[in-house]
Design an enzyme around this catalytic site. Structure first.
Site, PDB file in Angstrom:
ATOM      1  N   LYS A   9       0.824  -1.214   0.000  1.00  0.00           N
ATOM      2  CA  LYS A   9       0.000   0.000   0.000  1.00  0.00           C
ATOM      3  C   LYS A   9       0.861   1.267   0.000  1.00  0.00           C
ATOM      4  O   LYS A   9       2.060   1.215   0.288  1.00  0.00           O
ATOM      5  CB  LYS A   9      -0.937  -0.050   1.216  1.00  0.00           C
ATOM      6  CG  LYS A   9      -1.951  -1.200   1.163  1.00  0.00           C
ATOM      7  CD  LYS A   9      -2.926  -1.129   2.334  1.00  0.00           C
ATOM      8  CE  LYS A   9      -3.965  -2.240   2.267  1.00  0.00           C
ATOM      9  NZ  LYS A   9      -4.957  -2.122   3.369  1.00  0.00           N
ATOM     10  N   TYR A  49     -12.546  -2.208  -3.688  1.00  0.00           N
ATOM     11  CA  TYR A  49     -13.039  -2.419  -2.316  1.00  0.00           C
ATOM     12  C   TYR A  49     -14.563  -2.354  -2.229  1.00  0.00           C
ATOM     13  O   TYR A  49     -15.100  -2.021  -1.173  1.00  0.00           O
ATOM     14  CB  TYR A  49     -12.429  -1.376  -1.380  1.00  0.00           C
ATOM     15  CG  TYR A  49     -11.025  -1.702  -0.895  1.00  0.00           C
ATOM     16  CD1 TYR A  49     -10.768  -2.834  -0.117  1.00  0.00           C
ATOM     17  CD2 TYR A  49      -9.953  -0.857  -1.171  1.00  0.00           C
ATOM     18  CE1 TYR A  49      -9.487  -3.121   0.355  1.00  0.00           C
ATOM     19  CE2 TYR A  49      -8.670  -1.132  -0.703  1.00  0.00           C
ATOM     20  CZ  TYR A  49      -8.448  -2.268   0.063  1.00  0.00           C
ATOM     21  OH  TYR A  49      -7.185  -2.541   0.534  1.00  0.00           O
ATOM     22  N   ASN A 112      -2.092   0.261   6.752  1.00  0.00           N
ATOM     23  CA  ASN A 112      -1.527  -0.972   7.313  1.00  0.00           C
ATOM     24  C   ASN A 112      -0.645  -1.741   6.320  1.00  0.00           C
ATOM     25  O   ASN A 112      -0.482  -2.943   6.419  1.00  0.00           O
ATOM     26  CB  ASN A 112      -2.640  -1.839   7.907  1.00  0.00           C
ATOM     27  CG  ASN A 112      -3.678  -2.237   6.877  1.00  0.00           C
ATOM     28  OD1 ASN A 112      -3.554  -1.921   5.703  1.00  0.00           O
ATOM     29  ND2 ASN A 112      -4.705  -2.954   7.322  1.00  0.00           N
ATOM     30  N   HIS A 115      -2.036  -5.528   1.500  1.00  0.00           N
ATOM     31  CA  HIS A 115      -3.346  -6.147   1.260  1.00  0.00           C
ATOM     32  C   HIS A 115      -3.133  -7.593   0.830  1.00  0.00           C
ATOM     33  O   HIS A 115      -2.155  -7.896   0.139  1.00  0.00           O
ATOM     34  CB  HIS A 115      -4.092  -5.419   0.133  1.00  0.00           C
ATOM     35  CG  HIS A 115      -5.297  -6.171  -0.347  1.00  0.00           C
ATOM     36  ND1 HIS A 115      -6.516  -6.082   0.287  1.00  0.00           N
ATOM     37  CD2 HIS A 115      -5.443  -7.089  -1.344  1.00  0.00           C
ATOM     38  CE1 HIS A 115      -7.369  -6.911  -0.314  1.00  0.00           C
ATOM     39  NE2 HIS A 115      -6.753  -7.520  -1.313  1.00  0.00           N
ATOM     40  N   GLU A 126     -10.011 -10.212  -7.451  1.00  0.00           N
ATOM     41  CA  GLU A 126      -8.938  -9.219  -7.272  1.00  0.00           C
ATOM     42  C   GLU A 126      -7.779  -9.376  -8.259  1.00  0.00           C
ATOM     43  O   GLU A 126      -7.215  -8.378  -8.711  1.00  0.00           O
ATOM     44  CB  GLU A 126      -8.410  -9.296  -5.842  1.00  0.00           C
ATOM     45  CG  GLU A 126      -9.447  -8.853  -4.824  1.00  0.00           C
ATOM     46  CD  GLU A 126      -8.939  -8.871  -3.401  1.00  0.00           C
ATOM     47  OE1 GLU A 126      -9.640  -8.330  -2.527  1.00  0.00           O
ATOM     48  OE2 GLU A 126      -7.852  -9.425  -3.132  1.00  0.00           O
TER      49      GLU A 126
HETATM   50  P1  IDP Z   1      -7.895  -6.793   5.630  1.00  0.00           P
HETATM   51  O1  IDP Z   1      -7.093  -5.856   4.754  1.00  0.00           O
HETATM   52  O2  IDP Z   1      -7.096  -7.285   6.792  1.00  0.00           O
HETATM   53  O3  IDP Z   1      -8.535  -7.912   4.845  1.00  0.00           O
HETATM   54  P2  IDP Z   1     -10.532  -5.564   5.760  1.00  0.00           P
HETATM   55  O4  IDP Z   1     -11.477  -5.694   6.919  1.00  0.00           O
HETATM   56  O5  IDP Z   1     -10.847  -6.310   4.511  1.00  0.00           O
HETATM   57  O6  IDP Z   1      -9.073  -5.926   6.293  1.00  0.00           O
HETATM   58  O7  IDP Z   1     -10.434  -4.010   5.444  1.00  0.00           O
HETATM   59  C1  IDP Z   1      -9.816  -3.564   4.256  1.00  0.00           C
HETATM   60  C2  IDP Z   1      -8.910  -2.415   4.585  1.00  0.00           C
HETATM   61  O8  IDP Z   1      -9.689  -1.325   5.083  1.00  0.00           O
HETATM   62  C3  IDP Z   1      -7.900  -2.672   5.718  1.00  0.00           C
HETATM   63  O9  IDP Z   1      -6.741  -3.347   5.302  1.00  0.00           O
HETATM   64  C4  IDP Z   1      -7.610  -1.269   6.186  1.00  0.00           C
HETATM   65  O10 IDP Z   1      -6.707  -0.593   5.294  1.00  0.00           O
HETATM   66  C5  IDP Z   1      -8.979  -0.617   6.084  1.00  0.00           C
HETATM   67  N1  IDP Z   1      -9.734  -0.725   7.345  1.00  0.00           N
HETATM   68  C6  IDP Z   1     -10.312  -1.826   7.877  1.00  0.00           C
HETATM   69  N2  IDP Z   1     -10.930  -1.561   9.032  1.00  0.00           N
HETATM   70  C7  IDP Z   1     -10.744  -0.234   9.244  1.00  0.00           C
HETATM   71  C8  IDP Z   1     -11.157   0.667  10.295  1.00  0.00           C
HETATM   72  O11 IDP Z   1     -11.834   0.283  11.261  1.00  0.00           O
HETATM   73  N3  IDP Z   1     -10.766   1.970  10.163  1.00  0.00           N
HETATM   74  C9  IDP Z   1     -10.041   2.407   9.098  1.00  0.00           C
HETATM   75  N4  IDP Z   1      -9.648   1.610   8.093  1.00  0.00           N
HETATM   76  C10 IDP Z   1      -9.989   0.309   8.168  1.00  0.00           C
HETATM   77 MG    MG Z   2      -9.978  -7.806   3.343  1.00  0.00          MG
END
Ligand code: IDP
Ligand code: MG
Length: 144
Positions: A9, A49, A112, A115, A126
């Site tokens: 990312k 997304y 974070n 992905h 994807e």
């Molecule tokens: P993942 O990437 O671990 O699969 P997902 O729940 O699919 O997590 O969420 C996609 C992306 O959305 C996350 O990697 C993160 O960048 C963002 N995200 C998820 N939950 C939150 C939140 O509570 N606040 C802000 N961003 C979030």
């Molecule tokens: Mg996810």
């Protein structure tokens, strides 16, 4: 053999962690079979997304994912989907196990660093979102 989509990312590309993350991938029995660097639009991030369209963080997430360059890759290996998710660590770096990429590099739950597809169904949406079949390396039998 299974394939998964990985994205490094914007926060991680910007801070110069691309090489370290690819190194981690290649040291853990995952093969990089496609790789590119690109800057996606807000609309492209929204399409990627779309399962999260109703979530409160959707607007911020898609703005962030289109805010800078990403590195996108297709990884191949046995149990590639789970293996890559395990290397990534929990979504929130505060919950991530030590040694995982998110524990080491992530800034916060949104920024974070990486992905990974979360299921075969997700991977099959994807991977073609980022790569055409011609861009994915596969060994072909030698012509005789
Ligand atoms: P993942 O990437 O671990 O699969 P997902 O729940 O699919 O997590 O969420 C996609 C992306 O959305 C996350 O990697 C993160 O960048 C963002 N995200 C998820 N939950 C939150 C939140 O509570 N606040 C802000 N961003 C979030
Ligand atoms: Mg996810």
């Amino acid at each position: 053999m299974e394939r998964t989509l990985a994205i490094i990312k914007p926060d991680a590309v910007e801070r110069g962690f691309t090489g370290k993350i690819l190194d981690n991938i290649e040291n853990n029995d995952l093969k990089v079979v496609a790789l590119k660097m690109l800057h996606i639009t807000k609309g492209e991030a929204e399409g990627f997304y779309k399962v999260h369209a109703q979530r409160p963080f959707f607007e911020s997430l898609t703005a962030y994912m289109s805010s800078g360059v990403v590195v996108s890759a297709v990884l191949e290996g046995e149990n590639a989907i789970k293996k890559w998710r395990d290397l990534m660590g929990a979504t929130n770096p505060k919950d991530a196990t030590s040694g995982t990429i998110r524990k080491e590099f992530a800034i916060d739950i949104e920024k974070n660093s990486v992905h990974g597809s979360d299921s075969p169904e997700t991977a099959s949406y994807e991977i073609p979102y980022f790569f055409s079949s011609l861009e994915i390396f596969s060994r072909r039998p030698t012509q005789t």
